[in-house]
Write a protein that holds these residues in place. Sequence first.
Motif, mmCIF file in Angstrom:
data_model
loop_
_atom_site.group_PDB
_atom_site.id
_atom_site.type_symbol
_atom_site.label_atom_id
_atom_site.label_comp_id
_atom_site.label_asym_id
_atom_site.label_seq_id
_atom_site.Cartn_x
_atom_site.Cartn_y
_atom_site.Cartn_z
ATOM 1 N N CYS A 314 0.848 -1.209 0.000
ATOM 2 C CA CYS A 314 0.000 0.000 0.000
ATOM 3 C C CYS A 314 0.876 1.251 0.000
ATOM 4 O O CYS A 314 1.804 1.370 0.790
ATOM 5 C CB CYS A 314 -0.898 -0.007 1.232
ATOM 6 N N ALA A 315 0.559 2.172 -0.879
ATOM 7 C CA ALA A 315 1.349 3.401 -1.007
ATOM 8 C C ALA A 315 0.648 4.600 -0.370
ATOM 9 O O ALA A 315 0.947 5.748 -0.706
ATOM 10 C CB ALA A 315 1.638 3.668 -2.490
ATOM 11 N N CYS A 316 -0.269 4.343 0.558
ATOM 12 C CA CYS A 316 -1.019 5.452 1.176
ATOM 13 C C CYS A 316 -0.093 6.532 1.723
ATOM 14 O O CYS A 316 -0.387 7.726 1.603
ATOM 15 C CB CYS A 316 -1.899 4.942 2.318
ATOM 16 N N GLY A 317 1.006 6.108 2.337
ATOM 17 C CA GLY A 317 1.924 7.098 2.915
ATOM 18 C C GLY A 317 2.403 8.089 1.876
ATOM 19 O O GLY A 317 2.395 9.312 2.101
ATOM 20 N N ASP A 328 -0.566 5.782 -9.168
ATOM 21 C CA ASP A 328 0.823 5.306 -9.137
ATOM 22 C C ASP A 328 0.974 4.048 -8.291
ATOM 23 O O ASP A 328 2.004 3.379 -8.355
ATOM 24 C CB ASP A 328 1.751 6.386 -8.560
ATOM 25 N N CYS A 329 -0.020 3.758 -7.443
ATOM 26 C CA CYS A 329 0.055 2.554 -6.608
ATOM 27 C C CYS A 329 -0.298 1.343 -7.472
ATOM 28 O O CYS A 329 -1.314 1.339 -8.160
ATOM 29 C CB CYS A 329 -0.916 2.661 -5.432
ATOM 30 N N ARG A 330 0.547 0.331 -7.395
ATOM 31 C CA ARG A 330 0.321 -0.814 -8.301
ATOM 32 C C ARG A 330 -0.921 -1.609 -7.918
ATOM 33 O O ARG A 330 -1.414 -2.424 -8.687
ATOM 34 C CB ARG A 330 1.555 -1.709 -8.356
ATOM 35 N N ALA A 335 -5.953 -5.040 -6.988
ATOM 36 C CA ALA A 335 -6.123 -5.682 -5.677
ATOM 37 C C ALA A 335 -6.851 -4.772 -4.701
ATOM 38 O O ALA A 335 -7.452 -5.246 -3.728
ATOM 39 C CB ALA A 335 -4.755 -6.068 -5.115
ATOM 40 N N CYS A 336 -6.787 -3.466 -4.929
ATOM 41 C CA CYS A 336 -7.401 -2.512 -3.995
ATOM 42 C C CYS A 336 -8.531 -1.740 -4.670
ATOM 43 O O CYS A 336 -8.285 -0.935 -5.575
ATOM 44 C CB CYS A 336 -6.333 -1.544 -3.474
ATOM 45 N N VAL A 337 -9.726 -2.021 -4.273
ATOM 46 C CA VAL A 337 -10.929 -1.330 -4.768
ATOM 47 C C VAL A 337 -11.823 -1.073 -3.552
ATOM 48 O O VAL A 337 -11.611 -1.661 -2.488
ATOM 49 C CB VAL A 337 -11.682 -2.180 -5.830
ATOM 50 N N VAL A 342 -7.319 -2.179 0.436
ATOM 51 C CA VAL A 342 -6.073 -2.612 1.086
ATOM 52 C C VAL A 342 -5.624 -1.550 2.099
ATOM 53 O O VAL A 342 -5.146 -1.876 3.177
ATOM 54 C CB VAL A 342 -4.973 -2.861 0.027
ATOM 55 N N GLY A 343 -5.775 -0.296 1.741
ATOM 56 C CA GLY A 343 -5.328 0.778 2.627
ATOM 57 C C GLY A 343 -6.453 1.751 2.948
ATOM 58 O O GLY A 343 -7.507 1.744 2.292
ATOM 59 N N PRO A 344 -6.234 2.616 3.946
ATOM 60 C CA PRO A 344 -7.299 3.522 4.389
ATOM 61 C C PRO A 344 -7.709 4.551 3.342
ATOM 62 O O PRO A 344 -8.848 5.013 3.360
ATOM 63 C CB PRO A 344 -6.686 4.202 5.618
ATOM 64 N N CYS A 345 -6.799 4.897 2.428
ATOM 65 C CA CYS A 345 -7.152 5.923 1.427
ATOM 66 C C CYS A 345 -8.213 5.410 0.449
ATOM 67 O O CYS A 345 -8.829 6.193 -0.267
ATOM 68 C CB CYS A 345 -5.917 6.375 0.661
ATOM 69 N N MET A 346 -8.402 4.088 0.402
ATOM 70 C CA MET A 346 -9.474 3.525 -0.433
ATOM 71 C C MET A 346 -10.752 3.330 0.380
ATOM 72 O O MET A 346 -11.844 3.242 -0.167
ATOM 73 C CB MET A 346 -9.018 2.185 -1.047
ATOM 74 N N VAL A 347 -10.616 3.291 1.711
ATOM 75 C CA VAL A 347 -11.785 3.033 2.566
ATOM 76 C C VAL A 347 -12.575 4.300 2.825
ATOM 77 O O VAL A 347 -13.794 4.349 2.682
ATOM 78 C CB VAL A 347 -11.339 2.474 3.941
HETATM 79 S S1 SF4 Z 1 -5.348 2.522 -0.485
HETATM 80 FE FE1 SF4 Z 1 -5.113 1.003 -2.080
HETATM 81 S S2 SF4 Z 1 -4.770 2.143 -3.993
HETATM 82 FE FE2 SF4 Z 1 -4.447 3.530 -2.258
HETATM 83 S S3 SF4 Z 1 -2.272 3.462 -1.898
HETATM 84 FE FE3 SF4 Z 1 -3.190 1.950 -0.492
HETATM 85 S S4 SF4 Z 1 -3.182 0.021 -1.640
HETATM 86 FE FE4 SF4 Z 1 -2.780 1.660 -3.112
#
Ligand code: SF4
Length: 362
Positions: A314-317, A328-330, A335-337, A342-347
């Motif tokens: 997760c590239a949230c940081g 830019d996050c792979r 995998a993250c929707v 996967v990370g809080p920025c998607m939640v």
């Molecule tokens: S929340 Fe999901 S898309 Fe956003 S940086 Fe984290 S893993 Fe990547």
Amino acid sequence: MEWLNRYRDSGLAAKLTELLKRQEDLGPVRFMEVCGTHTVAICRHGIRQLLPPAITLTSGPGCPVCVTATADIDAFILAAKLDGTIITTFGDLLRVPGSKSTLQEARAEGADIRTVYSTLDALQIARENPDRQVVFPGVGFETTTPTVAAAILTAAAEGIPNFSVISSHKVMPPALHALLADPAIRIDGLICPGHVSIMIGADAYEPFVAQYNTPCVIAGFEPIDILTGVVMLAEQARQKTARVEIAYDRAVARKGNRQAIAVMERVFEPVDAPWRGLAVIPGSGLEIRPQFDRFNARKRFAITVDDAKDPAGCACGDVLKSIKTPADCRLFGTACVPEHPVGPCMVSGEGACGAYYRYQKT
Ligand code: SF4
């Protein structure tokens, strides 16, 4: 609602966009919208697509759920697993991943976790359940924290013994200092967070002008508010000047809401705090003052977390620091929707990844 239409007027938006396109002598500039609510509005209204190529809008660390450290999420989950505890929380925390699980998963395993819409609801649950401990995870900036402080003062005044808070509250100015002082991050102007600014006031941004020569404009959340803010920033950048301006004067004053800040400061004191992506920032967190220790759930239940792990990949940081965009996050969109974040920025409803996914897809 008629007054609101003024801030969504497509004709006025076209004029503001035209003004920006005419700023031919404006070099490439990178403006940060600090606040997650701005990020969502910018994505929803397609504002990035309206701007000339010289102007980049980049998202910042103003989503409170997103910047909450994994260790704090783990602490909330630990509290939920204590025997007889009721966790009362705002809904957007439920699906935020901790090191091993989420509050939602803890609830599925039997923890008593109840969604509330205000701290008043949490207090009421405490009154109705005198034989249970009611813990409220405190997440949010200067906008939210005064209401949590007021809840603690109410609990103290009424003698509600079974209400407590795990504070992960934060204040915004130290985080902005950390970003502006970082040579790896280029920011040519700030669209300052509207809600936080209602509380702290426009004068709170004067140090950024004095120390970093960074233009600051406080904007509201409608398309015309945001475009007006961008026009004002662009004008400052073109003139190579920096000052604090208010493009949201129907809500923001120079001094802010001193009464609310006084309530917050009565209950909370500044501490160094970890921000997701920004490490520990001195004086950026708020902890409950010792005289209110009986309402401090960390102390009351000896909750400590030493081994937190951020979600792998997760590239949230970096997104929160504006070093990367969500795309830019792979894992973005694969995998993250939103259905499987996967990370809080998607939640979070204010998270950049969720907003980009819902409205921009790139
Ligand atoms: S929340 Fe999901 S898309 Fe956003 S940086 Fe984290 S893993 Fe990547």
